[in-house]
Each structure stands twice: as structure tokens, then as C-alpha cells.
Design a protein around this motif. Structure first.
Motif, short mmCIF file in Angstrom:
data_model
loop_
_atom_site.label_atom_id
_atom_site.label_comp_id
_atom_site.label_asym_id
_atom_site.label_seq_id
_atom_site.Cartn_x
_atom_site.Cartn_y
_atom_site.Cartn_z
N VAL A 204 -28.08 84.68 -43.29
CA VAL A 204 -29.29 84.10 -42.69
C VAL A 204 -29.00 83.72 -41.26
CG1 VAL A 204 -30.98 82.23 -42.82
CG2 VAL A 204 -30.10 83.28 -44.92
N ARG A 205 -29.81 84.26 -40.35
CA ARG A 205 -29.63 84.03 -38.92
C ARG A 205 -30.95 83.63 -38.29
NH1 ARG A 205 -26.26 89.60 -38.41
NH2 ARG A 205 -24.49 88.87 -39.62
N LYS A 206 -30.83 83.02 -37.14
CA LYS A 206 -32.01 82.64 -36.35
C LYS A 206 -33.01 81.84 -37.18
CE LYS A 206 -31.54 86.65 -33.37
NZ LYS A 206 -32.17 87.83 -32.81
N LEU A 207 -32.51 80.92 -37.98
CA LEU A 207 -33.36 80.07 -38.82
C LEU A 207 -34.11 79.08 -37.94
CD1 LEU A 207 -34.22 79.23 -41.67
CD2 LEU A 207 -32.18 77.80 -41.78
N ASN A 208 -35.41 79.05 -38.10
CA ASN A 208 -36.26 78.20 -37.28
C ASN A 208 -37.30 77.55 -38.17
OD1 ASN A 208 -37.31 77.01 -34.96
ND2 ASN A 208 -38.60 78.76 -34.50
N LEU A 209 -37.52 76.26 -37.99
CA LEU A 209 -38.52 75.54 -38.77
C LEU A 209 -39.50 74.88 -37.82
CD1 LEU A 209 -39.42 74.58 -41.59
CD2 LEU A 209 -37.93 72.61 -41.27
N VAL A 210 -40.78 75.25 -37.96
CA VAL A 210 -41.84 74.65 -37.16
C VAL A 210 -42.92 74.20 -38.13
CG1 VAL A 210 -43.57 75.02 -35.37
CG2 VAL A 210 -41.34 76.13 -35.18
N GLY A 211 -43.13 72.89 -38.19
CA GLY A 211 -44.11 72.35 -39.13
C GLY A 211 -43.72 72.70 -40.55
N ASN A 212 -44.61 73.36 -41.25
CA ASN A 212 -44.37 73.75 -42.65
C ASN A 212 -43.99 75.21 -42.80
OD1 ASN A 212 -44.88 71.22 -43.78
ND2 ASN A 212 -47.08 71.56 -43.68
N THR A 213 -43.57 75.85 -41.72
CA THR A 213 -43.21 77.26 -41.78
C THR A 213 -41.80 77.48 -41.26
OG1 THR A 213 -45.52 77.88 -41.43
CG2 THR A 213 -43.87 79.58 -41.05
N ALA A 214 -41.00 78.17 -42.06
CA ALA A 214 -39.65 78.54 -41.66
C ALA A 214 -39.61 80.04 -41.44
CB ALA A 214 -38.65 78.16 -42.74
N THR A 215 -38.92 80.45 -40.40
CA THR A 215 -38.71 81.87 -40.15
C THR A 215 -37.22 82.11 -39.95
OG1 THR A 215 -39.05 81.59 -37.77
CG2 THR A 215 -40.98 82.24 -39.09
N ALA A 216 -36.79 83.30 -40.30
CA ALA A 216 -35.38 83.65 -40.13
C ALA A 216 -35.23 85.16 -40.16
CB ALA A 216 -34.54 83.03 -41.24
N GLN A 217 -34.07 85.57 -39.71
CA GLN A 217 -33.67 86.96 -39.84
C GLN A 217 -32.54 86.98 -40.87
OE1 GLN A 217 -31.17 89.13 -36.80
NE2 GLN A 217 -33.22 89.94 -36.32
N VAL A 218 -32.62 87.89 -41.83
CA VAL A 218 -31.60 87.97 -42.86
C VAL A 218 -30.99 89.36 -42.82
CG1 VAL A 218 -31.09 87.75 -45.31
CG2 VAL A 218 -32.85 86.30 -44.29
#
Length: 121
Positions: A35-49
Motif C-alpha cells: 500500500v502506497r500513497k495512502l491519503n485520507l480526506v474526510g471520510n474517503t481514503a485513497t491509495a495505490q496498491v
């Protein structure tokens, strides 16, 4: 995940969204550093796996946990192994934050007692 506006994720919730084998593969991915580039904004998480390719994952915690991923398995599963990996990494981050915060609280309390009180302890 209280401190980050998301809610705690437990394994039982993940098992309702995916098969056992998917859960196990997601655990392995999260532990392997995929898991890379994990980002959490509000209630949404995004990442590159990183899998056989790099997949883009998004998890939404607004109500029920909803995951999307660019992998083929996400087309027929509610949550793929990449989504599981991201969820577990978020959980690990939250636990690390809580532990760090607890340590700081204890340290500050002990420092406020003064040297004499600490020697007595």
C-alpha cells in the motif's frame, strides 16, 4: 478511526464484504508494504496498491464501507484484496496514532509530577 473522521474497521466487517481467501490476501498485501500513497480526506481514503500492476483504491466510510478498485476482481466483489489492504493500513495508522498520543499523555503527566514524586515512584 475516530481521530480521522472515519470509524473503526474490524475484521468481522471485512469478512462480510469479501471471501476469506480475499481477506487473507489483503492481510498479506498490507503486511508486505504494497500500500502506497495512502491519503485520507474526510471520510474517503485513497491509495495505490502494488499487485501484478499498480491499482488505484478508494474506500468510502460515509455509511457502510464501500470500496472501489481498478483491479478486475473489484468488478464482481464488494471489496477486493487491495481494498482490504488499504483498510488494514488505515487501521494500523490509527492504532499507531493512539499509542503515540497515549505515550505523550503519560509522559506529560509524569513530567508534571516533578522530580521528587518520580523518584518516590
Amino acid at each position: 478511526m475516530n481521530a480521522t473522521n472515519t470509524r473503526e474497521i474490524d475484521i468481522s466487517e471485512l469478512t462480510t464484504l469479501c471471501e476469506t481467501s480475499t481477506l487473507q490476501k489483503g492481510i498479506l498485501l498490507s503486511r508486505s508494504g504494497a500500500v502506497r500513497k495512502l491519503n485520507l480526506v474526510g471520510n474517503t481514503a485513497t491509495a495505490q496498491v502494488k499487485g501484478s500492476l499498480n491499482y488505484q483504491v478508494s474506500l468510502d466510510f460515509t455509511g457502510d464501507l464501500v470500496g472501489t478498485c481498478t483491479c478486475p476482481a473489484a468488478q464482481y466483489q464488494m471489496l477486493c484484496k487491495h481494498g482490504v489492504a488499504v483498510a488494514l493500513c488505515l487501521q494500523d495508522q490509527e492504532q499507531a496514532l493512539n499509542q503515540s498520543s497515549e505515550r505523550d499523555t503519560i509522559k506529560n503527566h509524569l513530567q508534571s509530577l516533578g522530580e521528587e514524586a518520580m523518584v518516590e515512584m
